[in-house]
Each structure stands twice: as structure tokens, then as C-alpha cells.
Write a protein that holds these residues in place. Structure first.
Motif, PDB file in Angstrom:
ATOM      1  N   HIS A  41       2.222  -9.009   6.040  1.00  0.00           N
ATOM      2  CA  HIS A  41       2.780  -7.653   6.051  1.00  0.00           C
ATOM      3  C   HIS A  41       4.009  -7.728   6.948  1.00  0.00           C
ATOM      4  O   HIS A  41       4.474  -8.816   7.298  1.00  0.00           O
ATOM      5  N   LYS A  86      12.756  -1.752   3.908  1.00  0.00           N
ATOM      6  CA  LYS A  86      11.795  -1.196   2.962  1.00  0.00           C
ATOM      7  C   LYS A  86      10.942  -0.126   3.645  1.00  0.00           C
ATOM      8  O   LYS A  86      10.627  -0.246   4.834  1.00  0.00           O
ATOM      9  N   ILE A 132       7.404   2.022   3.624  1.00  0.00           N
ATOM     10  CA  ILE A 132       6.019   2.197   3.195  1.00  0.00           C
ATOM     11  C   ILE A 132       5.536   3.528   3.777  1.00  0.00           C
ATOM     12  O   ILE A 132       5.783   3.827   4.948  1.00  0.00           O
ATOM     13  N   HIS A 158       9.147   2.082  -1.103  1.00  0.00           N
ATOM     14  CA  HIS A 158       8.825   0.747  -1.606  1.00  0.00           C
ATOM     15  C   HIS A 158       7.345   0.612  -1.951  1.00  0.00           C
ATOM     16  O   HIS A 158       6.989  -0.045  -2.940  1.00  0.00           O
ATOM     17  N   ARG A 159       6.479   1.205  -1.120  1.00  0.00           N
ATOM     18  CA  ARG A 159       5.033   1.058  -1.318  1.00  0.00           C
ATOM     19  C   ARG A 159       4.303   2.273  -0.763  1.00  0.00           C
ATOM     20  O   ARG A 159       4.717   2.827   0.264  1.00  0.00           O
ATOM     21  N   CYS A 183       6.350   2.390  -7.677  1.00  0.00           N
ATOM     22  CA  CYS A 183       6.415   1.621  -6.426  1.00  0.00           C
ATOM     23  C   CYS A 183       5.145   0.802  -6.307  1.00  0.00           C
ATOM     24  O   CYS A 183       4.227   0.920  -7.118  1.00  0.00           O
ATOM     25  N   GLN A 184       5.070  -0.034  -5.288  1.00  0.00           N
ATOM     26  CA  GLN A 184       3.894  -0.849  -5.055  1.00  0.00           C
ATOM     27  C   GLN A 184       2.759  -0.015  -4.454  1.00  0.00           C
ATOM     28  O   GLN A 184       2.984   1.074  -3.921  1.00  0.00           O
ATOM     29  N   THR A 185       1.542  -0.556  -4.557  1.00  0.00           N
ATOM     30  CA  THR A 185       0.373   0.121  -3.997  1.00  0.00           C
ATOM     31  C   THR A 185      -0.377  -0.816  -3.055  1.00  0.00           C
ATOM     32  O   THR A 185      -0.419  -2.029  -3.259  1.00  0.00           O
ATOM     33  N   GLU A 186      -0.974  -0.219  -2.034  1.00  0.00           N
ATOM     34  CA  GLU A 186      -1.727  -0.982  -1.032  1.00  0.00           C
ATOM     35  C   GLU A 186      -2.931  -0.167  -0.587  1.00  0.00           C
ATOM     36  O   GLU A 186      -2.810   1.028  -0.308  1.00  0.00           O
ATOM     37  N   ASP A 217      -1.865  -3.394  -5.768  1.00  0.00           N
ATOM     38  CA  ASP A 217      -1.109  -4.644  -5.624  1.00  0.00           C
ATOM     39  C   ASP A 217      -1.551  -5.435  -4.400  1.00  0.00           C
ATOM     40  O   ASP A 217      -1.585  -6.668  -4.423  1.00  0.00           O
ATOM     41  N   TYR A 218      -1.866  -4.712  -3.327  1.00  0.00           N
ATOM     42  CA  TYR A 218      -2.205  -5.359  -2.061  1.00  0.00           C
ATOM     43  C   TYR A 218      -3.406  -4.680  -1.412  1.00  0.00           C
ATOM     44  O   TYR A 218      -3.638  -3.483  -1.602  1.00  0.00           O
TER      45      TYR A 218
END
Length: 285
Positions: free
Chosen positions: A158, A198, A200, A219-220, A242-245, A264-265
Motif C-alpha cells: 500500500h 492518487k 483513496i 483512484h480507489r 475506480c479500484q476497490t479495496e 481488487d485489493y
């Protein structure tokens, strides 16, 4: 993420500080009974099972203590090891080997434990597209080592620290007056200081996911302490915007279920804050 040059600087600082802390004015135990000219050989012996990590760092330590020390390596970072395996030999000044011994072992034992746990978690995700991430829940002063160990174990890093990524968590959002204001202020700030970091943003429920998506430029999205059902719904809402966590009290019993929700994460502080050191020793031969 930090650059390779920044990482090397961090590692150099860790080595210098650890030797200062452990050796001080001198290793009087060795100086008292071992002649300066004495030469010796030692082996790095594994007394446990897992993933070895810190081999390259051990060489950096040995080179710092005495550039004339030589190593012969049999097992490399990231490889599985079992009790009785020999990772490397080191030969040269007996005093130098002993000076480096404890710091070398402390580092490799902890790095190997982190790499082993990371590999275990990543194996639980096999067959999904989800990657395991570390966090900033690291031991003060040796974050670079612990994050390196995560990479060796097959995980991903991270953000390294507060300066290489923007992460708006619950307290930032509440202090800023809400999600929309927090994102707007962040984007304006980055524009003013001419930085491209980025962003988050943490969401505590599905309504906050929707608000983040409406703001854009993220971004996430971090889905914090979401149920499985809400995670699936959030992933569907977000799509490819966007990305997912996922994060929050995720353990070996639940990690795959979260991965199967499509994130994604998955980030886990347990990779670095809840490990038991691998048993290693440096034995004279």
C-alpha cells in the motif's frame, strides 16, 4: 509509492541506526576473547518452516559491517524453507561476523515471518483476481524492511507513508465536513502544490460509496468493515469507475469470501503487526 533511491536511503538509515544501537563503542565480548586477525565461517541455519526473507538485506548488513566478508548463498528470498536448511555461509573476520550476528538474525527472523504470513494469505486468494496489501501498521523505524518482506511473500505494498498517497479516512472526512468537501479540498490542494498523488477514500456504507462516485477523481474506494452482501453491492455500483479495496477485521477465515465479492485489493494490518518470528540461527562452523 517511494522510488528505488528513497528505498535504498531508508535501508541505509536502518542499518546504520541498528549497528549504532547494538554495537555502540564496540563489541567488547568479541574484542575481549577473539584475536583481531582471527578468521571464521558461519552458516545461517533454518529451525522452522516457511518463506525465507531478508537474504539480500543480510548481505547489505554484512557489507556495511565489513566489506571483506564473503557469502555463499544456497537459498534466495521468497523460497520455501524447512527446518535444517542452510541459507548461506559467511566467511571472514570472526569479530565482524559476531558484530553483525544479532541484527542480521533479528531482521531475517521478522522479515521471514511476514513473508510467510503474506504467502499464506495470498494462497488463500488463489483463483481470484484479488491482491493482498499491507498497511502502515508497521514497527516504527523498520517499515522499509517489513514492506519489503510483504513483497517477497507475494503481496503488494500500500502507500509507504503519509507523503506518497492521499488517503481520506473517517477522521479526515468528519473534520473536513463530509466526503464531498474532503475530496474537493484535496483536489484543490493537489492542484495548488502541483502534485499528482492518487486519492483513496474510505466509505463506511453504501450511501458514502455513492457520494464518492458522484465526486469523481478518486483512484480507489476503501470499503471499511462492509458485510459480504454490501461489498458485492458496492463492487457492482463502482464497476470500472475506480479500484476497490476491502479492509477491517478480515482474517484467514473471511478473506476469500471478501475476494469472491470481486474487490481488487484486501488490506491487512495483520501481515506486519501480528506475526511470530521465524526461528533462525547463525552457527559457527
Amino acid at each position: 509509492m517511494i522510488s528505488e533511491a528513497q528505498l535504498q536511503d531508508e535501508l541505509s538509515i536502518i542499518i546504520a541506526n541498528a549497528i549504532r544501537e547494538d554495537v555502540g563503542e564496540g563489541d567488547h565480548s568479541s574484542l575481549a576473547c577473539i584475536p583481531k586477525e582471527a578468521q571464521g565461517k558461519a552458516k545461517l541455519l533454518v529451525k522452522d518452516n516457511g518463506v525465507i526473507a531478508g537474504v539480500q538485506f543480510a548481505k547489505m548488513i554484512l557489507n556495511y559491517v565489513d566489506p571483506l566478508l564473503e557469502t555463499e548463498t544456497f537459498i534466495h528470498d521468497g523460497q520455501q524453507v524447512k527446518e535444517g536448511d542452510v541459507v548461506f555461509y559467511v566467511t571472514g573476520s570472526s569479530q565482524s561476523i559476531l558484530k553483525a550476528e544479532r541484527f542480521l538474525l533479528n531482521s531475517m527472523q521478522r522479515m521471514s515471518a511476514i513473508a510467510t504470513k503474506t504467502r499464506y494469505f495470498q494462497d488463500l486468494l488463489a483463483g481470484t483476481h484479488t491482491k493482498i496489501l499491507d498497511t502502515r501498521k508497521t514497527t516504527p523505524g523498520i517499515r522499509a524492511l517489513e514492506k519489503w518482506a510483504v513483497k517477497i511473500g507475494g503481496g503488494e505494498n500500500h502507500r509507504f507513508a503519509l507523503y506518497d498517497m492521499i488517503m481520506l479516512k473517517d477522521n479526515h472526512i468528519d473534520f473536513a465536513g463530509g466526503i464531498t468537501k474532503a475530496i474537493e479540498k484535496t483536489q484543490q490542494y493537489l492542484s495548488e502544490i502541483h502534485k499528482d498523488l492518487k486519492i483513496i477514500v474510505e466509505a463506511r456504507d453504501l450511501a458514502e460509496v455513492e457520494e464518492i462516485l458522484q465526486s469523481g477523481g478518486v483512484h480507489r474506494i476503501l470499503l471499511d468493515n462492509f458485510s459480504f452482501e454490501d461489498t458485492k453491492t458496492a463492487v457492482a455500483m463502482i464497476g470500472d469507475q475506480c479500484q476497490t479495496e476491502s479492509s477491517g477485521n478480515i482474517n484467514e477465515e473471511t478473506i476469500r469470501k471478501y475476494a469472491e465479492c470481486g474487490v481488487d485489493y484486501i488490506s491487512s494490518g495483520a501481515l506486519t503487526h501480528s506475526v511470530y518470528n521465524m526461528d533462525l540461527s547463525l552457527k559457527a562452523m
